[in-house]
Design a protein around this motif. Sequence first.
Motif, PDB file in Angstrom:
ATOM      1  N   LEU A   9       0.844  -1.199   0.000  1.00 10.86           N
ATOM      2  CA  LEU A   9       0.000   0.000   0.000  1.00 10.86           C
ATOM      3  C   LEU A   9       0.878   1.247   0.000  1.00 10.86           C
ATOM      4  O   LEU A   9       1.371   1.682   1.043  1.00 10.86           O
ATOM      5  CB  LEU A   9      -0.920  -0.012   1.235  1.00 10.86           C
ATOM      6  N   GLY A  10       1.089   1.820  -1.175  1.00 17.94           N
ATOM      7  CA  GLY A  10       1.909   3.020  -1.290  1.00 17.94           C
ATOM      8  C   GLY A  10       1.289   3.987  -2.273  1.00 17.94           C
ATOM      9  O   GLY A  10       0.067   4.017  -2.446  1.00 17.94           O
ATOM     10  N   GLY A  11       2.126   4.804  -2.932  1.00 19.76           N
ATOM     11  CA  GLY A  11       1.626   5.716  -3.957  1.00 19.76           C
ATOM     12  C   GLY A  11       0.919   4.962  -5.067  1.00 19.76           C
ATOM     13  O   GLY A  11      -0.066   5.407  -5.637  1.00 19.76           O
ATOM     14  N   GLY A  12       1.470   3.786  -5.378  1.00 19.26           N
ATOM     15  CA  GLY A  12       0.798   2.796  -6.206  1.00 19.26           C
ATOM     16  C   GLY A  12       0.494   1.609  -5.311  1.00 19.26           C
ATOM     17  O   GLY A  12       1.199   1.368  -4.324  1.00 19.26           O
ATOM     18  N   ILE A  13      -0.546   0.871  -5.627  1.00 19.73           N
ATOM     19  CA  ILE A  13      -0.943  -0.266  -4.795  1.00 19.73           C
ATOM     20  C   ILE A  13      -0.930  -1.528  -5.643  1.00 19.73           C
ATOM     21  O   ILE A  13      -1.537  -1.576  -6.716  1.00 19.73           O
ATOM     22  CB  ILE A  13      -2.339  -0.048  -4.184  1.00 19.73           C
TER      23      ILE A  13
END
Length: 353
Positions: A181-185
Amino acid sequence: MKRIFVINPGCTSTKVAVYEDENPVWTSDGLHDPAEIDKFSTINEQYEYRKDFVLNLLKEAGIPLKFDAVIGRGGLLKPLQGGVYAINELMKKDLWNAKHQHVCNLGSLIADEIAHECHCPAFMADPVVVDEMMTRARYTGLPFMKRESIFHALNAKAASRRYARSIGKSYEELNLVVAHLGGGICVSAHHNGKVIDVNNALNGEGPIAPERSGTLPADQLVRLCFSGKYTQHEVMKMLSGNAGCQALLGMKDMREIERHALAGEQPFAEVLEAMLYTVSKQIGAMAVALWGKADAIILTGGIAHSKYCVEEIKKQVEFLAPVVVLPGEGEMRSLAFNALGALNGELPIQEYV
């Protein structure tokens, strides 16, 4: 004790660290002056600047070039199996001539040159192009379109190995769903040490994310592309970059979004709820890819620090398998973990061909 030097280039930084076994003994965020980076017209032109920058950081810290291994963040190479790779001439050639230019391509190149000076091995591990997808997961409904595996392989696999070790098992004997779970997942299905299915986290497929659109209605996307209002570049930015929470809320800082949402402010609360719902749906899909036999669901990445986000996802998926939280991006630790495993003979050293 093994001394490992880790190099991780990003858009605005070149993070470096020295590890003694699994313990970081020196780290630097390696932040660059934006004006210096802006002088270069291509990624490859940054090579000498970034290499000298790293060497100067070591010199200023009084750290001699004496390491047992140097490992760099992997780049956008051709699709390959996950694991630790010795950096060789073919890999360097492909990084210099990569179709997709990204600063991560420089990590292994710099690592190799510094390792040469240290007379030690140079490694790369689990780049974003790790591709272990099962055949049926590649299919779309068109013969000339195939799904691609591009995801946060480094952290997803390292988190899986850390979890396996914590319960006294090997990664290769577990079925895991891992949500980075980050800037893109990306949400990946891990079966016996292979990522057999995963959403393309680079280009917007899968859940809504802080700066990714997630999967879109195909007919509306086609009409958008042929509306004549946008260039191809502008449409691609709508999928990745200026997308997701950034497009819906005008911001991608999840701490700020959560603060507004918990205060009951709209549309923050509704958008956050929708994002976490799409993450949970993707976790469900990957549980299906594992025939409903997941041993655990691992939540990792920066957003996994959020108690609220974690609890909302758990409510929706914990009926599938136990939920384990291993927060943080963990890229530096993951790289060191892989290099140490290679040096100790716990992880095989693969050849890039």
